[in-house]
Structures are given as C-alpha cells and as structure tokens.
Design an enzyme around this catalytic site. Structure first.
Site, PDB file in Angstrom:
ATOM      1  N   VAL A  52      17.962   3.833 -11.224  1.00 15.43           N
ATOM      2  CA  VAL A  52      18.237   3.425  -9.840  1.00 15.43           C
ATOM      3  C   VAL A  52      18.322   1.900  -9.761  1.00 15.43           C
ATOM      4  O   VAL A  52      19.248   1.342  -9.163  1.00 15.43           O
ATOM      5  CB  VAL A  52      17.144   3.959  -8.882  1.00 15.43           C
ATOM      6  CG1 VAL A  52      17.364   3.406  -7.469  1.00 15.43           C
ATOM      7  CG2 VAL A  52      17.139   5.475  -8.863  1.00 15.43           C
TER       8      VAL A  52
ATOM      9  N   ASP B 254      10.255  19.957  -4.682  1.00 17.31           N
ATOM     10  CA  ASP B 254      10.723  20.541  -3.428  1.00 17.31           C
ATOM     11  C   ASP B 254       9.987  19.977  -2.211  1.00 17.31           C
ATOM     12  O   ASP B 254      10.594  19.722  -1.173  1.00 17.31           O
ATOM     13  CB  ASP B 254      10.659  22.072  -3.460  1.00 17.31           C
ATOM     14  CG  ASP B 254       9.304  22.576  -3.924  1.00 17.31           C
ATOM     15  OD1 ASP B 254       8.426  21.746  -4.245  1.00 17.31           O
ATOM     16  OD2 ASP B 254       9.115  23.803  -3.977  1.00 17.31           O
TER      17      ASP B 254
ATOM     18  N   ILE C  26       7.910  18.828 -13.646  1.00 17.10           N
ATOM     19  CA  ILE C  26       7.915  19.587 -14.906  1.00 17.10           C
ATOM     20  C   ILE C  26       8.139  21.071 -14.661  1.00 17.10           C
ATOM     21  O   ILE C  26       8.357  21.828 -15.606  1.00 17.10           O
ATOM     22  CB  ILE C  26       6.608  19.392 -15.704  1.00 17.10           C
ATOM     23  CG1 ILE C  26       5.379  19.902 -14.947  1.00 17.10           C
ATOM     24  CG2 ILE C  26       6.412  17.932 -16.091  1.00 17.10           C
ATOM     25  CD1 ILE C  26       4.126  19.954 -15.816  1.00 17.10           C
ATOM     26  N   ASP C  27       8.115  21.504 -13.406  1.00 15.58           N
ATOM     27  CA  ASP C  27       8.106  22.946 -13.139  1.00 15.58           C
ATOM     28  C   ASP C  27       9.476  23.614 -13.170  1.00 15.58           C
ATOM     29  O   ASP C  27       9.565  24.845 -13.256  1.00 15.58           O
ATOM     30  CB  ASP C  27       7.445  23.210 -11.780  1.00 15.58           C
ATOM     31  CG  ASP C  27       5.961  22.937 -11.811  1.00 15.58           C
ATOM     32  OD1 ASP C  27       5.369  23.054 -12.905  1.00 15.58           O
ATOM     33  OD2 ASP C  27       5.374  22.603 -10.775  1.00 15.58           O
TER      34      ASP C  27
ATOM     35  N   ASP D 168      11.590  24.269 -10.937  1.00 13.86           N
ATOM     36  CA  ASP D 168      11.702  25.338  -9.940  1.00 13.86           C
ATOM     37  C   ASP D 168      12.566  24.946  -8.742  1.00 13.86           C
ATOM     38  O   ASP D 168      12.227  25.238  -7.600  1.00 13.86           O
ATOM     39  CB  ASP D 168      10.309  25.740  -9.462  1.00 13.86           C
ATOM     40  CG  ASP D 168       9.523  24.551  -8.939  1.00 13.86           C
ATOM     41  OD1 ASP D 168       9.977  23.401  -9.140  1.00 13.86           O
ATOM     42  OD2 ASP D 168       8.461  24.755  -8.338  1.00 13.86           O
TER      43      ASP D 168
END
Lengths: 328, 328, 328, 328
Positions: free
Chosen positions: A27, A107, A131-132, A134
């Site tokens: 960034v 999320d 790390i998930d 999901d």
C-alpha cells in the site's frame, strides 16, 4: 472522483496474519508510485478513533516484506462498533486529511469498514488478511499459506517423536468456524484423521478409523483437530475418550496455538499481499469503493462486500475424500 | 579384552531426541570402519529382551544424519527393571552374538545399563541423548541444542503476534526436573521472565517484574515457564493468577509440547553425536566399559556412570542474571 | 576509573555475522541497566570518524535479538587505518561524549581497536563477531553456529537432489584462511570429503577417496570445500579435474556464498552474544580495557588482545579423523 | 477397460522436485485403497528399460510425504529416446505385469510417455512434477511452491548482509526457459529488479533502474536473474558490466543452484501432489489414458498431452508491473 484522493490510510485489524507487513508495504509503495500520501493507523480502528497514526513513505516500509506480525499492530475495537466511535474516526480522518482507506483484515474488519464507509461516505477497499481463509470473495487469504506451512512443520516434528514411540497424537490447529487449516494441513502432514467444524465424523467412526489404522500396520497416528470441530469435545476430552476406549494406545495432545499467526510469510503470501494491495490502491484511484479484492482463479478481482461476505466459502470436501484414501 | 569384541549392539531408550539417528549412524559407521559387526535393537531395552533387532552396516544408515526421531524407535521397558527381564536380554545378546553395547539415552537409560552390565558382565558405554541436558558427565547432551532452536523459533513466531496485539504470553517448554531449556531459550528468545524448577521466583516478584516491564514501555511480554517450575502452579493457573492480579493484561498460554523432541538436528547436535559415538565404539574396542562419554570443555571424555550421574548438573545461574539485565 | 564511564559507544565492523544485533541489544540493555548512556556508530569505524551515530536506549533495540544482519551496518574503513582517521574518530568521541567502546567484529576490528585505544587512551573491549570462528581468545565466535546450520540446511537440500540423480557435488563454503565452517558443516552434513586450508589432502587422495566411496556402494557424494582450500584449485577447477579423471561421475558445483552471513541467529549465538556483551559492559564499568571477551570452556573470560589474537586458533584435527571414519 | 488394470507402475523422471515423494506416496496409497498393485521403477524410464523396480504397498511409502528428493530416483534416459529402448521397456512391463503408468515429471517426461503409450498401447497419465512451473496444462507444478520458498529464504539471508554493507547483489535462480521462479521469488523477496527469459529489460534500463533505486534512498539492492535471462550475459558478466558502469556500487553474485531442487515440500506442494496423484490413479481405473492431470482454477482436471504441452504457459506479466511499482 479518482483525482480527489490525495492521501490513503491503511490499517490492520482483527487477528494478525503473516503477510500483513507485505500488504502494508505494498500500500505504501503503490501510493508513493502514484504520488499520493500514505498514512498508517495503529491498532486497527482503535488507532483511527484516537488519531494514532504515522506517515508511510516508500522507505518506511523497507525490509518488512519478510517479517511476521504487523508494524501497525492490530486490535479489535469495541468503540468502533458504536456510531459515536465511528464518528470520532471519521472526524480524525478529515482532520488528518485521509481521503480513503485500505482495510487489511477478516470478515469482521470488512463489516465494520462497510458500515463506516456508508455512514461517512469514505471509500474503503478490503484486503483479506487472516490465516483462516474463510472469506468467500477470495480463494486464498493472506497468511493462510504460511500458517499451513507452520502447522505441517510442527506436525513433521511431532511425527518424528510419534513414530519413535508408536504414539497417537491429537493436534489442535486454529479455525473456530472453518476447517481450512485443519483440512489442508491434515492432508499435507499425512494425518490419519482430520476433524473439522463442517463435518461431523462422529466418535464411533473416529474409533473405527483408528482401529483400522492400527490393523493396517501403522504404529503411530496423527489426528488433526480444528478448534471448532463438530464432535463437540475439546481436544483433551477427545484424547481422554480415545484413551478409555482404545486402552492400548499411548495418546498425547498438542495445541499449536498462536505460533500459527506468526513467522516470516511464504512466497505465496508475499506475492498475494503485494498483488492485492497494489490493486486496492489502484481501485481507489479509479474511484472504486466498498469492495474487497481477492484472488479468484489466479486473477485479482474486486467483489462487493455483500458478495464477498455473504455466502459460505465452503471447504473443499474433495480433500476429506483424498485424506481418507491416503490414510490407507 | 578389546580383541574379543566382534559385534556391538546399539539402542535408543527413553525420550527421543534429535540427533539420535546421527548417533546410530556413527556407531554403525565406526563399527564398519573397524571391521566389526553392528546390530541395532528396536524400542530400547524392550527390543533387546525380545531379540527384536536388525543388522546395521555402513549403508543401512545412509542419509539419516539429517533426520529427527530414531530409526531404532525408543521406549521405556518395565520388564528391564526386573532381574528376569534383564536375564532374558542377556540371553538374547549371547544368542545373537552381541559382545558389547552402546546405549543412547538419558540418566534412566544409563542406570539400567549399569545394572545390566554389572550383573552380566557385558561392556556398555552410555551416550547422552536427551533434550533435557541434565547429565553431569557432559556439558551438552545430544538433542538439547536442536530443542533450543525449535523453542526460540516458535517463540519468535509468537512474539510476532504478541507484539501485534500487545499481549502477555506464558510459554511452557519441556524440562520436568531441569530448567536448561527454559533458561537458555528464554535468554535466546529475549523473554521478559523465566521460571525454572531450580529457582523459586515467587508470584509476587513475577507480578512486580511484569509491572516494571510495562512501566518501562514494553507493550508485549513473553514469560518462558519450565514444566516443573517451582512456583507450584501449572502454566494455565499462572496465567489465571496474572489475569486476576493484572487485569489490564491480555494473557495467552502456549504449551509447546512434543514438537520440541523432533525435527532435523542442528549441526552442533550432529557433530556432537558423531564425535561421541565414534569415541564410544573406540572405547569398547580398547576394553573400556561402564562409562559414559561426554563433551567436557570441548573435548570428548569418558566418565564413570557414578561420576556422570551422581552430582547435580547445575544450571548456569549466571544466565538468570543475564536475563534480568537484558529484560530491562 | 569505572565511575568515569557515563557513555558507551558500540559498533559492528568487518564481515557481518548473525547475532550482531543480539550483541548490540545486549550492550544497549546492559548500559540501560547500569544507568549509563549507549550510543551506536553506523558502518563501523567509518561512522565513528564521521560522527554518524544514534542513541540506543532499552527500547531502541526491541525485537532485534532474532534478526540477522546489523542495525548499525558494517564496513571496512581505510581511513581508520591512518593516524589522521583515528584522530578524527577520537575527536568525534570526545565531541559526542563517548567514554569507552564495545567493538563487535573479527581480528581486523580488534587490531584497529587496540591501536586506537593505545593512541588515544580510550578503553575498548572487543566482542568476537564473525562466522569464521578464527579467533584464539574464544572457543566460539558469534555467528559461527548459525552459519553452520545455514550450511547444513543447504547441503541437506542438495543431498536430496544428489541422491535422486546419483551425483557428486562440490560445495564451497566460506573460510578463506580457516577451515572451521567446512570442517564442522562437513561432519554435520555427512560429507564424503572435506577440503580445508589447514590440511593438504592432495588431488590423488581425493580421487582415491571418491573411488573408494563409489566402491563401497555410495551412489551420491558431497565434497565440502573451504574457500581457501590447500589444493590450490578453486572449486570449479576441482570439479573439472575430477570430471576428467573420473569420467563416470556426474559432477556439479554449488558456491553457497553470502547467504552464510545472514539469517535469524541460532539460540546458541543469541545467548553467546548476550553473555559476551553484558560482560563487555561490566568490564568497562570495572575499569578494564583493551581486552576481548570470549567463551572458554563454557565460561565468559577476558583475554588481552595480544593473547587473543596472537596464536593460531587451531582447527580440531580430530574432526578430520571423525569425518574419515564416518564417510566409510 | 477399467477393470483390466490390476497393476499400476509409477516413476519419476527429469529434474527432481520437492513433492515427488508425496506424489509417489499418493499413487501407492490410492492403488492400495482401490485394491490394485503398485510397482515403482527406479531412475525413470531407464529403470523401466532395465526392469529395475520395487513393489510399493501402503506401508512402503510411510513418512515420505515430508521428504525432498525422490525415493525412486530420477534420470534422463537416452535409450528411451530410441524405439529399441522403448520396446525393451514395454517388454519389461508385460513381463512384470504392469498394466498402466503414472509418470511424474516435466514436459520431456510427458512427451516420452505419449510416444510410448501410442506405440505400445499402454495407458499413461502424466503428473506435472518440476520446479519450473512451465507446463500449460496446470496452473502449478509440484515443487514450484517449495522452490519459491527456498529462494526467498536464501534471498532474505542475503538481504541481511546486503543491508549491513550497502551492497548490490545479483542472484541467479533456476529457470532456463521460463522466468516463473525469478518473477515470483523476485516479487516475494522484494527485489529491486527481475531479469527473465521472456522479457528483455535491456542493459541500459537496468543501469537506469539501479541509479533510480539509489537516488530514491535505497542503500542496498537485490537483482534476481533467471538462468536464461534475455540480456544475453550470464550473471557474472552482468555483475562485471554493472561494476564498470556504476563504479560506486559494491557488487556481489550468488548462484543459488541445486538447493532449489531439494528440501521438505511445502504444504501446498504436498496437497497438490496428493490430489493430482489420486486423480491419476482414478483416471486410469476409469479407462482414461494419455492425458496429464493439472490444477486449473483450483480444480483437478485432465488435459490431453497435446493440449497440456502445446501452448506456451505464459508468465504473468502483471507481476513485472507489480515489481516495478513495489521497488519504488
């Protein structure tokens, strides 16, 4: 609209993940490349509320691509969950002169960012760093690949001692709601059984599988267990249950814990972070807002937060089948 | 007597340690070099009792110098603690034609071997292989250095996430009776506090030390705790105690567990294992018996079991002092 | 005299080595502990000449214990080899108010420091930081253990492919004047042959050894070669010579190069650096000067520069013998 | 046709790659799962010609998922390039009773297998195992991800010493015809410049880029060079050219070489190998033949050899752009 953005703010929020520094670097460097200013906020939304920030030029992010953790630190902010908190944050942004935000997190981070953006009309782009793995809007989240390598490297070590002593190990890995880490690391580590939140193996089938494993000549076994596995017992209770029911097993437990969040990121996570964050900056400059970037079929794509968060990012059931076949 | 030895047996016993395979390789290769036969027993003394063995020639140990665990497997044998068990083992040795033994393991292994040797007049040499480093007859045991590197590599990862979230981590490492791993890895990882069995820090001093740490500007802290620390609480109880007494700390626990026993051995452990085991074979050929080999002041030396086991191998108190100074 | 020291300067000089940051940290933290000021000079003696420095408090060295390289950077200074250069440096020291110096580096660094100290009556303590391990006043230099682990980890990888293809690899490791790295990593990696500056194996014996290796059933071989090996050919010439004379070998070369200087330091190097540098600061406070600190028989001891540098730090010839036996 | 397959042969051919053992394991375990026999041929096609083979049951592949190299060894066979050679191989197959083959290797392996299959009507399935990632029928080849991690880990170490000494390093990585490794590891390692076979940067632009890099405040630089880079100079000539034209640079070269082929495979490569090889066995049992398996958009798919090999697997030009932006 694009021409209005002169300063981009960046923050990391939620559970930290390897590659967050590579993302921050990207960034900052992309901002420098496009001649805009970059500002980093410390401790996620909380730092934004407090105005706790630093200027990130191209040189401030030197040599961080290879480091774990996040130089901006991360936190969960209760205050940001209130309108008052978000109002303070918006005021700080205009005070500091930040026109748009890149939000690196999971999320929860995205949901907070979406609300914030809609309330105060500030363009935000979400970058999936957790790390998930999901999140529906991307095939891979930043940090996931590194966490998998950390897990299999630990299990390889445990396998050494399991084999030397003919033992059965239950190894708990992270993943409260999602079995991605357990499933992939289980296949990668050659685990005899994998227990995940998405699939209820059942205690009987677990015992049967272990018995079959022993009959087939295996002298040691590894069972990888996701934190939130469906069987409804924690890993110690599972181990006790197996010890009671299969008394001739020498059972041990290891909970891998927070080391899964750290470490130098893998090449995959570094390039993923780099690509996602260059895209995030470019999207902002193109006037885009309220989307997350992700890698889908090897291409970097933007997805609306609704889309990116709404549906379940289902685990790959094929891997359970592969695991069954390979633990023969 | 030396000329009588035509076959050497080797086994690994007790907790396994990285470098045991390098040690087995060195026994096998040195035997081949001196034109004597080498036989490996599986699962320590239990395999000897059962006659469960294999022939180890120079090629059977190829490429194992770099591997963790032990190709001969390890175990604790209750049967060997009885005279009947040891008698069976002695009978098996003469049946197979083994004239002398190299025993790779810790103090329990050595004590068993000493009794056995005296009862049945079989020359044995002990080689210190344990991650615990708690044997007086050597400055370093095989596996200790690797375990230290495994521990600090895990703590480095945890430090990444501790720093990102301003957390306090209690990290339990192996060492029921000896604080070697905790003390050295604690200094190596830059821990703020180290709790070991040999020294009672006391809960009050721990709290004071953590408060001082925060006052001095530290935003995250690592406390390394030996399994058998003196405070008399396990690591979870410690964490609870600190959470109660220092409520503004975000406390987490990691128990590193069995991964400390595995992994590819460090160069230090491989060369140590190589040097000790060549010496062990040469001592047997020279008619020596009932001694352990060790590295003392950078030289490989033999020490009688009495000497090697009797006195406490005291931990280096200087390191506690160093740790205090460096956690300033 | 001890009471006169209120500010200690520290610098790293010569070839950099893993653990130099752990050493800098220990100097800074020990200074803070004893309530004296610590100043770091950049780029070794050159930075001292230019007055290029920074203040190092306890917090400035946070989280560097695990990092490779040196935050103070290193260099070789031609100017410091002249009296004029050293005069400038001395002037800068009194300008900045530095009363004494801790010099982290190798023999060249120490010699420069000794001259400087005698000319301008400034107490200096040398701390041995070099991967080469070629300093008499210490059994181990900071960085050496890490370099060994880097080398064997690389050779382990090369062994994988050597074994898969039945190849012979020549691997050049660092060590222009000293064979420590080659010798220890060669034993640790299970090399078939080791070529070092201190011992002339001779080309004929090398060929004979390789032939014997093949006859004994080995399908792949590793030869570790020190940069300054005695045979008088560089590693590529050696490979060509062997290819010509042993045509049925598939020979490859790898020069490991500068990666040997980098990487996160091992636990051994971190604790060594910590112990040596606490001692260095304490010696200065006790009025000591013009000595180096070292680890001798597991104790931290001071040695005069004359003593510490004059005699050859002989390599361990026993290791050559061990290597011969184990490559059977 | 599927029911006719009772024995599957497997071999590894061409340059070895990390994950080949995971692939062999998956072929053996999947065969066992489906109650068919599995036979391994040593040294690729050459072993097939010579009938040099072993039976692989579920237990013969235990604990190899984590190891580098290939237990079946690899080679390039000139004899197999002749009809006579292939005829011998076909005769051996029917002699041993092998009905179908899984071929683990790169494009050369696949081309040989295709010819063989057509000439002798033996079903073969190709599994892409090569660090070069240069096969159109798959997004990723087995071994590529591990090689990238090996490369960035080496460059991270070199960066430590480059930063400490303000140096410019040219680092040569593998990839004679394809720049995949250079491009991805270059981005992952934060290289200042990347030279690949697919794109001619030109010497002038390289010099300009390095000058700009210095002007922007960078004190050290890394240039990653693919073996077959377009500039037409090898890495040493490049370094000499830059030294002549940018005299105030301190230039060094490292050729990473064969270590890139070894090492324990990453989780990505292990799961990829597992998924591809289960699919390969299942395809054979389903009567499929003369295809390669690959991962395309995260799904395992079969592609005809024509398709899988014919078109260029173009490198991701976007990464060059990303690299330009991030080396700001």
């Amino acid at each position: 609209m694009a021409r209005e953005i002169r300063t981009i703010g960046v923050l990391t929020s939620g559970g930290d993940a390897p590659g967050m520094n590579a993302a921050i670097r990207a960034v900052a460097r992309a901002s420098a490349y496009y001649n805009i200013k970059c500002v980093g906020f410390y401790r996620g939304y909380q730092g934004m509320i407090e105005g706790d920030h630093c200027v990130l030029n191209a040189r401030s992010v030197r040599n961080i691509i290879s480091t774990g953790g996040t130089i901006l630190k991360s936190a969960r902010s209760k205050e940001f969950m209130t309108y008052e908190g978000r109002k303070k944050a918006a005021d700080k942004l205009s005070e500091i002169g930040v026109d748009a935000l890149v939000l690196i997190g999971g999320d929860g981070t995205f949901r907070g960012g979406q609300t914030f953006s809609e309330e105060f009309n500030i363009p935000v782009i979400g970058v999936p760093g957790t790390i998930d793995n999901d999140i529906a809007g991307t095939n891979f989240t930043i940090g996931y690949d590194t966490a998998l390598n950390t897990v299999i490297s630990a299990i390889d070590k445990i396998r050494d001692t399991a084999s030397s002593h003919n033992r059965l190990f239950f190894i708990e890995v992270m993943g409260r709601d999602a079995g991605f880490i357990a499933l992939n690391s289980g296949v990668g580590a050659g685990a005899e059984e994998i227990l995940i939140p998405e699939e209820d193996l059942g205690l009987d089938r677990l015992l049967e599988s272990l018995r079959r494993s022993k009959r087939s000549g295996k002298s040691s076994s590894i069972v990888v267990v996701s934190e939130g596995d469906k069987i409804g017992k924690n890993v110690y209770e599972l181990a006790d249950y197996v010890t009671e029911n299969l008394p001739n097993y020498d059972v041990r437990v290891t909970v891998l814990g927070h080391m899964q969040r750290g470490g130098s990121p893998s090449c995959f996570d570094r390039t993923l972070a780099s690509r996602l964050c260059v895209k995030a900056v470019e999207l902002l400059l193109d006037g885009e807002k309220n989307v997350m970037v992700g890698i889908l079929n090897n291409e970097i794509k933007a997805t609306s937060f609704e889309e990116g968060l709404k549906e379940e990012h289902g685990i790959n059931k094929e891997l359970l089948r592969i695991s069954d076949i390979l633990s023969t």
